[in-house]
Design a protein around this motif. Structure first.
Motif, mmCIF file in Angstrom:
data_model
loop_
_atom_site.group_PDB
_atom_site.id
_atom_site.type_symbol
_atom_site.label_atom_id
_atom_site.label_comp_id
_atom_site.label_asym_id
_atom_site.label_seq_id
_atom_site.Cartn_x
_atom_site.Cartn_y
_atom_site.Cartn_z
ATOM 1 N N ALA A 132 73.888 -34.168 -0.896
ATOM 2 C CA ALA A 132 72.899 -34.710 -1.811
ATOM 3 C C ALA A 132 73.086 -36.188 -2.059
ATOM 4 N N ALA B 288 71.133 -37.713 0.318
ATOM 5 C CA ALA B 288 69.907 -36.951 0.537
ATOM 6 C C ALA B 288 69.801 -36.491 1.972
ATOM 7 N N SER C 227 66.420 -25.929 0.062
ATOM 8 C CA SER C 227 66.377 -27.245 -0.549
ATOM 9 C C SER C 227 64.960 -27.794 -0.433
ATOM 10 N N THR D 156 62.663 -31.307 -1.114
ATOM 11 C CA THR D 156 62.711 -32.742 -1.370
ATOM 12 C C THR D 156 61.300 -33.290 -1.502
ATOM 13 N N GLN E 134 63.486 -36.679 -5.552
ATOM 14 C CA GLN E 134 64.262 -35.580 -6.135
ATOM 15 C C GLN E 134 64.514 -34.521 -5.072
ATOM 16 N N ASN E 135 65.761 -34.069 -5.002
ATOM 17 C CA ASN E 135 66.157 -32.999 -4.102
ATOM 18 C C ASN E 135 66.638 -31.831 -4.958
#
Length: 275
Positions: free
Chosen positions: A25, A28, A73, A75, A92-93
Protein backbone atom coordinates in the motif's frame (compact mmCIF):
# COMPACT_ATOMS: atom_id res chain seq x y z
CA UNK A 1 8.77 -22.92 32.02
CA UNK A 2 7.40 -20.87 29.16
CA UNK A 3 7.18 -22.58 25.75
CA UNK A 4 8.75 -20.06 23.35
CA UNK A 5 6.89 -21.60 20.40
CA UNK A 6 3.58 -20.70 22.02
CA UNK A 7 4.53 -17.03 22.03
CA UNK A 8 6.69 -15.82 19.18
CA UNK A 9 5.27 -17.34 15.98
CA UNK A 10 1.77 -15.88 16.29
CA UNK A 11 2.52 -12.18 16.78
CA UNK A 12 5.50 -12.22 14.42
CA UNK A 13 3.51 -13.98 11.70
CA UNK A 14 0.67 -11.49 12.02
CA UNK A 15 3.11 -8.59 12.12
CA UNK A 16 4.76 -9.69 8.89
CA UNK A 17 1.41 -10.20 7.18
CA UNK A 18 0.30 -6.66 7.94
CA UNK A 19 3.70 -5.18 7.14
CA UNK A 20 3.72 -6.86 3.73
CA UNK A 21 0.25 -5.43 3.07
CA UNK A 22 1.53 -2.03 4.10
CA UNK A 23 4.53 -2.29 1.86
CA UNK A 24 2.18 -2.89 -1.02
CA UNK A 25 0.00 0.00 0.00
CA UNK A 26 2.86 2.37 0.69
CA UNK A 27 3.51 2.77 -2.98
CA UNK A 28 0.04 1.70 -4.07
CA UNK A 29 1.68 -1.12 -5.93
CA UNK A 30 1.23 -4.82 -5.38
CA UNK A 31 2.28 -8.14 -6.94
CA UNK A 32 2.01 -10.81 -9.70
CA UNK A 33 3.85 -13.51 -11.68
CA UNK A 34 5.81 -13.04 -14.91
CA UNK A 35 4.85 -14.71 -18.19
CA UNK A 36 7.74 -15.13 -20.62
CA UNK A 37 5.36 -16.23 -23.39
CA UNK A 38 3.90 -12.77 -23.82
CA UNK A 39 4.70 -11.05 -27.12
CA UNK A 40 6.32 -7.64 -26.88
CA UNK A 41 3.99 -5.17 -28.62
CA UNK A 42 5.13 -3.05 -31.55
CA UNK A 43 4.14 0.10 -29.71
CA UNK A 44 5.42 0.34 -26.16
CA UNK A 45 4.39 2.59 -23.29
CA UNK A 46 3.72 6.22 -24.16
CA UNK A 47 6.59 8.09 -22.50
CA UNK A 48 4.58 11.28 -22.00
CA UNK A 49 1.82 9.85 -19.82
CA UNK A 50 1.86 9.53 -16.05
CA UNK A 51 1.55 6.14 -14.34
CA UNK A 52 -1.54 7.22 -12.42
CA UNK A 53 -5.04 5.68 -12.41
CA UNK A 54 -7.57 7.56 -14.51
CA UNK A 55 -9.93 9.82 -12.61
CA UNK A 56 -13.54 8.60 -12.53
CA UNK A 57 -12.69 4.90 -12.82
CA UNK A 58 -12.46 2.12 -10.26
CA UNK A 59 -9.79 -0.60 -10.43
CA UNK A 60 -10.42 -3.96 -8.75
CA UNK A 61 -7.59 -6.39 -7.97
CA UNK A 62 -7.34 -9.95 -6.72
CA UNK A 63 -4.55 -10.65 -4.21
CA UNK A 64 -3.42 -14.24 -3.61
CA UNK A 65 -0.81 -15.18 -1.00
CA UNK A 66 1.26 -18.35 -1.06
CA UNK A 67 -0.74 -19.76 1.88
CA UNK A 68 -3.90 -19.61 -0.25
CA UNK A 69 -5.36 -16.47 1.31
CA UNK A 70 -7.37 -14.47 -1.23
CA UNK A 71 -8.22 -10.79 -0.77
CA UNK A 72 -9.64 -7.98 -2.88
CA UNK A 73 -8.27 -4.48 -3.37
CA UNK A 74 -10.11 -1.53 -4.93
CA UNK A 75 -8.27 1.60 -6.07
CA UNK A 76 -9.77 4.86 -7.29
CA UNK A 77 -8.96 8.55 -7.59
CA UNK A 78 -11.08 10.38 -5.02
CA UNK A 79 -10.26 13.88 -6.26
CA UNK A 80 -7.83 15.88 -8.40
CA UNK A 81 -6.58 19.24 -7.21
CA UNK A 82 -4.30 21.86 -8.67
CA UNK A 83 -1.17 22.58 -6.61
CA UNK A 84 1.23 25.23 -7.88
CA UNK A 85 0.08 24.57 -11.43
CA UNK A 86 0.42 20.80 -11.09
CA UNK A 87 -2.45 18.29 -10.94
CA UNK A 88 -2.33 16.16 -7.81
CA UNK A 89 -4.47 13.02 -7.63
CA UNK A 90 -5.78 11.98 -4.23
CA UNK A 91 -6.08 8.20 -4.40
CA UNK A 92 -7.60 5.66 -2.04
CA UNK A 93 -6.78 1.96 -1.94
CA UNK A 94 -9.22 -0.19 0.05
CA UNK A 95 -8.07 -3.73 0.91
CA UNK A 96 -10.86 -6.10 1.91
CA UNK A 97 -9.78 -8.86 4.30
CA UNK A 98 -11.63 -11.71 5.99
CA UNK A 99 -12.74 -9.71 9.03
CA UNK A 100 -13.23 -6.29 7.47
CA UNK A 101 -11.30 -3.79 5.40
CA UNK A 102 -8.74 -1.01 5.70
CA UNK A 103 -8.05 2.02 3.54
CA UNK A 104 -4.83 3.77 2.57
CA UNK A 105 -4.91 7.30 1.15
CA UNK A 106 -2.01 8.74 -0.83
CA UNK A 107 -1.15 11.29 -3.50
CA UNK A 108 0.25 10.91 -7.01
CA UNK A 109 1.49 13.52 -9.46
CA UNK A 110 3.64 13.83 -12.58
CA UNK A 111 6.43 16.38 -12.82
CA UNK A 112 9.59 16.68 -14.92
CA UNK A 113 8.90 13.41 -16.71
CA UNK A 114 8.39 11.33 -13.56
CA UNK A 115 5.40 10.04 -11.61
CA UNK A 116 5.64 10.36 -7.83
CA UNK A 117 3.57 8.47 -5.28
CA UNK A 118 3.51 10.12 -1.85
CA UNK A 119 2.25 8.43 1.31
CA UNK A 120 1.81 10.13 4.64
CA UNK A 121 1.37 8.18 7.89
CA UNK A 122 -0.99 5.40 6.73
CA UNK A 123 -4.13 4.30 8.50
CA UNK A 124 -3.22 0.75 7.52
CA UNK A 125 -1.15 0.42 10.68
CA UNK A 126 -4.38 0.51 12.67
CA UNK A 127 -4.93 -2.94 11.19
CA UNK A 128 -1.84 -4.17 12.99
CA UNK A 129 -3.19 -3.03 16.34
CA UNK A 130 -6.47 -4.72 15.49
CA UNK A 131 -4.63 -7.97 14.72
CA UNK A 132 -2.68 -7.89 17.98
CA UNK A 133 -5.50 -6.79 20.26
CA UNK A 134 -7.03 -10.27 20.85
CA UNK A 135 -3.67 -11.65 21.99
CA UNK A 136 -1.99 -8.68 23.67
CA UNK A 137 -2.44 -5.40 25.53
CA UNK A 138 -0.70 -2.63 23.57
CA UNK A 139 1.30 -0.40 25.93
CA UNK A 140 3.21 1.75 23.45
CA UNK A 141 3.24 2.16 19.65
CA UNK A 142 5.79 4.19 17.70
CA UNK A 143 6.01 4.60 13.92
CA UNK A 144 8.45 6.74 11.92
CA UNK A 145 9.65 7.06 8.33
CA UNK A 146 6.89 9.07 6.66
CA UNK A 147 6.25 10.61 4.22
CA UNK A 148 7.46 7.97 1.77
CA UNK A 149 8.02 8.67 -1.93
CA UNK A 150 8.29 6.29 -4.89
CA UNK A 151 9.34 7.91 -8.17
CA UNK A 152 8.88 6.30 -11.62
CA UNK A 153 10.44 7.54 -14.83
CA UNK A 154 7.45 8.11 -17.15
CA UNK A 155 9.36 6.79 -20.18
CA UNK A 156 8.97 3.27 -18.87
CA UNK A 157 11.59 1.96 -21.27
CA UNK A 158 14.30 -0.57 -20.40
CA UNK A 159 16.63 0.83 -17.70
CA UNK A 160 14.18 3.61 -16.74
CA UNK A 161 14.68 4.04 -12.96
CA UNK A 162 12.32 3.71 -10.02
CA UNK A 163 13.71 5.41 -6.92
CA UNK A 164 12.66 5.93 -3.31
CA UNK A 165 12.89 8.94 -1.01
CA UNK A 166 12.33 8.98 2.72
CA UNK A 167 13.88 7.40 5.80
CA UNK A 168 13.39 3.68 6.43
CA UNK A 169 10.05 2.83 8.01
CA UNK A 170 10.56 1.94 11.67
CA UNK A 171 7.90 0.53 13.95
CA UNK A 172 8.11 -0.50 17.59
CA UNK A 173 5.35 -2.03 19.70
CA UNK A 174 5.54 -2.68 23.43
CA UNK A 175 2.84 -4.98 24.75
CA UNK A 176 1.75 -7.63 27.21
CA UNK A 177 0.94 -10.97 25.65
CA UNK A 178 -2.23 -12.34 27.21
CA UNK A 179 -1.80 -15.69 28.98
CA UNK A 180 -5.04 -17.45 29.89
CA UNK A 181 -3.53 -19.19 32.89
CA UNK A 182 -0.74 -17.28 34.58
CA UNK A 183 0.83 -13.84 34.41
CA UNK A 184 0.83 -11.85 31.17
CA UNK A 185 4.20 -11.64 29.40
CA UNK A 186 6.00 -8.37 28.62
CA UNK A 187 7.11 -8.33 24.97
CA UNK A 188 8.35 -5.99 22.27
CA UNK A 189 8.26 -6.20 18.48
CA UNK A 190 10.21 -3.87 16.22
CA UNK A 191 10.44 -3.83 12.45
CA UNK A 192 12.40 -1.82 9.89
CA UNK A 193 11.61 -1.61 6.16
CA UNK A 194 14.22 -0.25 3.74
CA UNK A 195 13.48 0.16 0.03
CA UNK A 196 16.07 -0.39 -2.71
CA UNK A 197 15.82 1.42 -6.04
CA UNK A 198 15.27 -0.52 -9.25
CA UNK A 199 14.53 -0.16 -12.96
CA UNK A 200 12.53 -1.37 -15.94
CA UNK A 201 13.84 -4.72 -17.21
CA UNK A 202 11.35 -5.34 -20.02
CA UNK A 203 8.44 -3.91 -22.03
CA UNK A 204 5.72 -6.40 -22.84
CA UNK A 205 2.01 -7.01 -23.38
CA UNK A 206 0.26 -8.39 -20.30
CA UNK A 207 -3.20 -10.00 -20.36
CA UNK A 208 -5.43 -10.01 -17.27
CA UNK A 209 -9.19 -10.51 -16.74
CA UNK A 210 -9.46 -6.74 -17.27
CA UNK A 211 -7.86 -6.87 -20.74
CA UNK A 212 -4.46 -6.70 -22.47
CA UNK A 213 -2.13 -3.82 -21.67
CA UNK A 214 1.22 -2.56 -22.95
CA UNK A 215 3.34 -2.61 -19.80
CA UNK A 216 6.70 -1.72 -18.31
CA UNK A 217 8.09 -4.42 -16.04
CA UNK A 218 9.91 -2.88 -13.05
CA UNK A 219 12.06 -4.76 -10.58
CA UNK A 220 13.11 -3.49 -7.15
CA UNK A 221 13.34 -4.84 -3.60
CA UNK A 222 12.95 -3.99 0.06
CA UNK A 223 14.45 -5.45 3.21
CA UNK A 224 12.56 -6.08 6.45
CA UNK A 225 14.34 -6.61 9.76
CA UNK A 226 12.00 -7.89 12.47
CA UNK A 227 12.96 -8.31 16.13
CA UNK A 228 10.93 -10.02 18.84
CA UNK A 229 11.75 -10.27 22.51
CA UNK A 230 9.73 -11.36 25.53
CA UNK A 231 10.38 -11.99 29.18
CA UNK A 232 11.85 -15.43 29.73
CA UNK A 233 12.35 -16.10 26.02
CA UNK A 234 15.56 -15.73 23.94
CA UNK A 235 15.35 -12.71 21.61
CA UNK A 236 14.70 -13.43 17.94
CA UNK A 237 15.74 -11.42 14.88
CA UNK A 238 14.93 -12.17 11.26
CA UNK A 239 15.93 -10.42 8.03
CA UNK A 240 14.06 -10.89 4.78
CA UNK A 241 14.62 -9.48 1.33
CA UNK A 242 11.46 -9.13 -0.72
CA UNK A 243 11.94 -8.95 -4.49
CA UNK A 244 9.22 -7.12 -6.39
CA UNK A 245 8.32 -7.50 -10.06
CA UNK A 246 5.78 -4.90 -11.10
CA UNK A 247 3.92 -4.33 -14.37
CA UNK A 248 2.49 -0.84 -14.92
CA UNK A 249 0.71 0.97 -17.74
CA UNK A 250 0.25 4.72 -18.21
CA UNK A 251 -3.06 6.16 -16.99
CA UNK A 252 -3.76 2.87 -15.16
CA UNK A 253 -0.94 2.23 -12.70
CA UNK A 254 -0.74 -1.39 -11.57
CA UNK A 255 -1.58 -4.14 -14.03
CA UNK A 256 0.25 -7.00 -12.31
CA UNK A 257 3.03 -7.57 -9.80
CA UNK A 258 4.59 -10.25 -7.63
CA UNK A 259 6.40 -10.06 -4.31
CA UNK A 260 8.63 -12.97 -3.34
CA UNK A 261 10.42 -13.16 0.00
CA UNK A 262 13.78 -14.76 0.67
CA UNK A 263 11.83 -17.43 2.56
CA UNK A 264 9.89 -18.35 -0.56
CA UNK A 265 6.58 -16.69 0.36
CA UNK A 266 4.77 -14.90 -2.45
CA UNK A 267 1.94 -12.41 -2.80
CA UNK A 268 0.29 -12.09 -6.21
CA UNK A 269 -2.01 -9.30 -7.38
CA UNK A 270 -3.78 -9.01 -10.73
CA UNK A 271 -6.11 -6.40 -12.19
CA UNK A 272 -9.58 -7.96 -12.51
CA UNK A 273 -11.74 -5.19 -13.89
CA UNK A 274 -11.99 -1.47 -14.60
CA UNK A 275 -15.33 0.22 -14.05
Amino acid sequence: MLNRNSISPLPVRRLKSVLFSCAVAVMALASCKDDDNKVVPDEVVNAKKAIIPENGKQYTYKIVDSDGTVETSVTQVKSVKDSAGMSVSNIQNVVKVADGQYAVDYKAYSKNGATTYELQLPSVFAALIKELRPIAYIEDFDLTGFPQYQIFDNKGTVDSPVTFKGDPINMKIKMQIIVEEGDNIDAEISSKITYKSGKVVKEEAVTTPAGTFNCSKWQYSYVTVTKFQAAGVPAEESTETINVSLWTAPEIGIVKSVEESSEGETSTTELQKIQ
